[in-house]
Design an enzyme around this catalytic site. Structure first.
Site, PDB file in Angstrom:
ATOM      1  N   THR A  32     -72.389 -34.783   6.663  1.00 20.45           N
ATOM      2  CA  THR A  32     -72.436 -35.850   5.664  1.00 20.45           C
ATOM      3  C   THR A  32     -73.802 -36.508   5.582  1.00 20.45           C
ATOM      4  O   THR A  32     -74.240 -36.921   4.502  1.00 20.45           O
ATOM      5  CB  THR A  32     -71.371 -36.916   6.000  1.00 20.45           C
ATOM      6  OG1 THR A  32     -70.081 -36.298   6.005  1.00 20.45           O
ATOM      7  CG2 THR A  32     -71.376 -38.042   4.986  1.00 20.45           C
ATOM      8  N   ASP A  75     -70.897 -26.905   7.797  1.00 22.66           N
ATOM      9  CA  ASP A  75     -69.876 -27.939   7.925  1.00 22.66           C
ATOM     10  C   ASP A  75     -69.434 -27.941   9.372  1.00 22.66           C
ATOM     11  O   ASP A  75     -69.143 -26.891   9.947  1.00 22.66           O
ATOM     12  CB  ASP A  75     -68.694 -27.618   7.003  1.00 22.66           C
ATOM     13  CG  ASP A  75     -67.668 -28.740   6.980  1.00 22.66           C
ATOM     14  OD1 ASP A  75     -67.076 -29.029   8.044  1.00 22.66           O
ATOM     15  OD2 ASP A  75     -67.453 -29.325   5.907  1.00 22.66           O
ATOM     16  N   SER A  76     -69.373 -29.106   9.999  1.00 23.83           N
ATOM     17  CA  SER A  76     -69.118 -29.135  11.433  1.00 23.83           C
ATOM     18  C   SER A  76     -67.757 -28.555  11.803  1.00 23.83           C
ATOM     19  O   SER A  76     -67.536 -28.152  12.945  1.00 23.83           O
ATOM     20  CB  SER A  76     -69.250 -30.565  11.973  1.00 23.83           C
ATOM     21  OG  SER A  76     -68.207 -31.386  11.516  1.00 23.83           O
ATOM     22  N   SER A  77     -66.837 -28.466  10.852  1.00 24.87           N
ATOM     23  CA  SER A  77     -65.548 -27.841  11.129  1.00 24.87           C
ATOM     24  C   SER A  77     -65.693 -26.339  11.357  1.00 24.87           C
ATOM     25  O   SER A  77     -64.788 -25.695  11.905  1.00 24.87           O
ATOM     26  CB  SER A  77     -64.572 -28.090   9.968  1.00 24.87           C
ATOM     27  OG  SER A  77     -64.309 -29.469   9.820  1.00 24.87           O
ATOM     28  N   THR A 107     -69.757 -35.162  11.888  1.00 24.62           N
ATOM     29  CA  THR A 107     -69.098 -35.964  12.920  1.00 24.62           C
ATOM     30  C   THR A 107     -67.853 -35.309  13.505  1.00 24.62           C
ATOM     31  O   THR A 107     -67.474 -35.596  14.641  1.00 24.62           O
ATOM     32  CB  THR A 107     -68.707 -37.347  12.363  1.00 24.62           C
ATOM     33  OG1 THR A 107     -67.816 -37.175  11.252  1.00 24.62           O
ATOM     34  CG2 THR A 107     -69.936 -38.119  11.928  1.00 24.62           C
ATOM     35  N   ASP A 108     -67.189 -34.435  12.757  1.00 25.56           N
ATOM     36  CA  ASP A 108     -65.884 -33.935  13.194  1.00 25.56           C
ATOM     37  C   ASP A 108     -65.942 -33.223  14.547  1.00 25.56           C
ATOM     38  O   ASP A 108     -65.031 -33.353  15.359  1.00 25.56           O
ATOM     39  CB  ASP A 108     -65.285 -33.008  12.139  1.00 25.56           C
ATOM     40  CG  ASP A 108     -64.758 -33.766  10.942  1.00 25.56           C
ATOM     41  OD1 ASP A 108     -64.635 -35.005  11.028  1.00 25.56           O
ATOM     42  OD2 ASP A 108     -64.471 -33.139   9.902  1.00 25.56           O
ATOM     43  N   GLN A 296     -53.710 -36.514  28.343  1.00 24.47           N
ATOM     44  CA  GLN A 296     -53.701 -36.822  26.917  1.00 24.47           C
ATOM     45  C   GLN A 296     -54.116 -38.266  26.642  1.00 24.47           C
ATOM     46  O   GLN A 296     -54.455 -38.605  25.505  1.00 24.47           O
ATOM     47  CB  GLN A 296     -52.291 -36.591  26.347  1.00 24.47           C
ATOM     48  CG  GLN A 296     -51.850 -35.147  26.372  1.00 24.47           C
ATOM     49  CD  GLN A 296     -50.448 -34.956  25.811  1.00 24.47           C
ATOM     50  OE1 GLN A 296     -49.905 -35.838  25.145  1.00 24.47           O
ATOM     51  NE2 GLN A 296     -49.858 -33.808  26.077  1.00 24.47           N
ATOM     52  N   CYS A 297     -54.085 -39.112  27.656  1.00 29.18           N
ATOM     53  CA  CYS A 297     -54.479 -40.516  27.489  1.00 29.18           C
ATOM     54  C   CYS A 297     -55.991 -40.612  27.273  1.00 29.18           C
ATOM     55  O   CYS A 297     -56.755 -39.905  27.918  1.00 29.18           O
ATOM     56  CB  CYS A 297     -54.092 -41.333  28.711  1.00 29.18           C
ATOM     57  SG  CYS A 297     -52.321 -41.357  29.059  1.00 29.18           S
TER      58      CYS A 297
END
Length: 370
Positions: A32, A75-77, A107-108, A296-297
């Site tokens: 972006t 694209d970072s994806s 950022t992703d 997962q926390c």
């Protein structure tokens, strides 16, 4: 490909100074931050070499800024280990020519990329600062200008008395915080404060002044930069949830060429005690699959054996990940397995703090580098 890439544009930000205080290479990968607005009001990728026209304030920094853009913005994806190895090779190629580096990235997956580069760049003695934007530089309320300007200042920062490099490591700077590359996690998609470090304090904060916490920053390395050329991509993240089935777990852990698995467990490292689940783990570890237990926390850490529901994991050879993030854990697996060491050394490296990804006081091993 890396050896063909050369800085295409030099932004003369010295504002007439005969000796710029620092030279920084900006590597634009995509995202972006590099979008601009065309005459129809549409967002389109811009030629990042034109950034000085969008940001004339760069000249006030008193430094020389060179820009290198990848041939095709990513694209970072779509980022893969191939791009991480390419970035590492670019940094190695230009390492001696610059005082610091800024990597502009979507950022992703920025947290994954920052963690991967942290591992690949051993004995790093210069800043490599990842940044980007939630709003393109072509928009009025963009955060791209502030993020880029501050990232450049951090990349050029030196200790006021000693004159040595202030931030000799890979970091993420976003909004107003500087985060270690192996501690960053994207937590927000709609606001400017996109990244957080839950288990380790920020290395610096950007207010009216840049405030560094030198007690948290890594020390300058004793040896020369070493760039590792391999990552093992035969790894997976398996996130547990109530109702997960034996069929699904077997399909993942039973993959014929699987080398490593980040197991996202509950709380402080707890997992089901169902016989079929424990058998799936036993079969995987006996085949030589390295299983790294991560909570997962967002805050806290894995303490295998604290409860009965995690005691079995240690018996099966599952490795406790302490307070590591999932992003740092999966890239650590890629890096350590890519080293091709024997089983004992591999386990020791996975247990140890390599690039600040584990709180040393809590880690099972000591802080080491390989």
């Amino acid at each position: 490909m890396a050896e063909q890439l050369q800085p295409s544009v030099i932004v003369d930000a010295a504002a007439g100074a005969t000796a710029p205080r620092a030279s920084v290479l900006v590597i634009y990968t995509g995202g972006t931050v590099g979008m601009s607005v065309n005459k129809r009001g549409e967002l389109v990728p811009m030629k990042f070499g034109q950034i000085q026209k969008k940001m004339p304030e760069l000249r006030q920094l008193g430094m020389q800024v060179s820009v290198l853009s990848l041939p095709e913005p990513i694209d970072s994806s779509n980022v893969t280990p191939t791009e991480w190895l390419q970035l590492a090779a670019i940094l190695q190629q230009h390492y001696d020519a610059y005082d610091g580096f800024v990597v502009l990235h979507g950022t992703d997956t920025m947290a994954y990329s920052a963690a991967a580069l942290s591992y690949l760049l051993e004995n790093l003695g210069k800043p490599v600062i990842f940044t980007g934007a939630q709003v393109p530089v072509g928009r009025i309320r963009t955060d791209a200008r502030r993020n880029l300007v501050t990232a450049l200042e951090i990349a050029a920062a030196r200790h006021p008395r000693a004159g040595t490099v202030r931030v000799p490591e890979v970091c993420v700077f976003f909004n107003d915080v500087l985060i270690r590359g192996t501690r960053a996690k994207k937590v927000e998609s709609q606001h400017y404060s996109a990244f957080r470090s839950e288990n380790y304090p920020p290395l610096a904060r950007a207010g009216i002044e840049l405030e560094f916490d030198d007690n948290l920053l890594r020390l300058l390395p004793a040896g020369p930069l070493r760039v590792h050329p391999h990552l093992e991509d035969r790894v997976v993240v398996l996130k547990l949830f109530p109702g997960i089935t034996e069929h699904m777990v077997r399909a993942i852990l039973g993959a014929a060429d699987l080398r490593g698995c980040v197991l996202e467990t509950y709380g402080s490292g707890n997992a089901p005690t169902s016989p079929w689940f424990l058998q799936c783990l036993r079969e995987a570890t006996e085949r030589g699959v390295y299983v790294l237990n991560v909570s997962q926390c967002e805050e806290g850490r894995v303490i295998q054996g604290r409860y009965e529901t995690s005691a079995h994991l240690t018996e099966l050879g599952v490795i406790g990940g302490e307070d590591i993030t999932t992003e740092a854990a999966i890239t650590k697996l890629m890096y350590v397995l890519g080293l091709g060491r024997d089983a004992e050394t591999t386990r020791r490296l996975l247990l140890s703090d390599l690039r600040g990804e584990i709180s040393v006081s809590q880690a099972a091993g000591t802080s080491i580098r390989f």
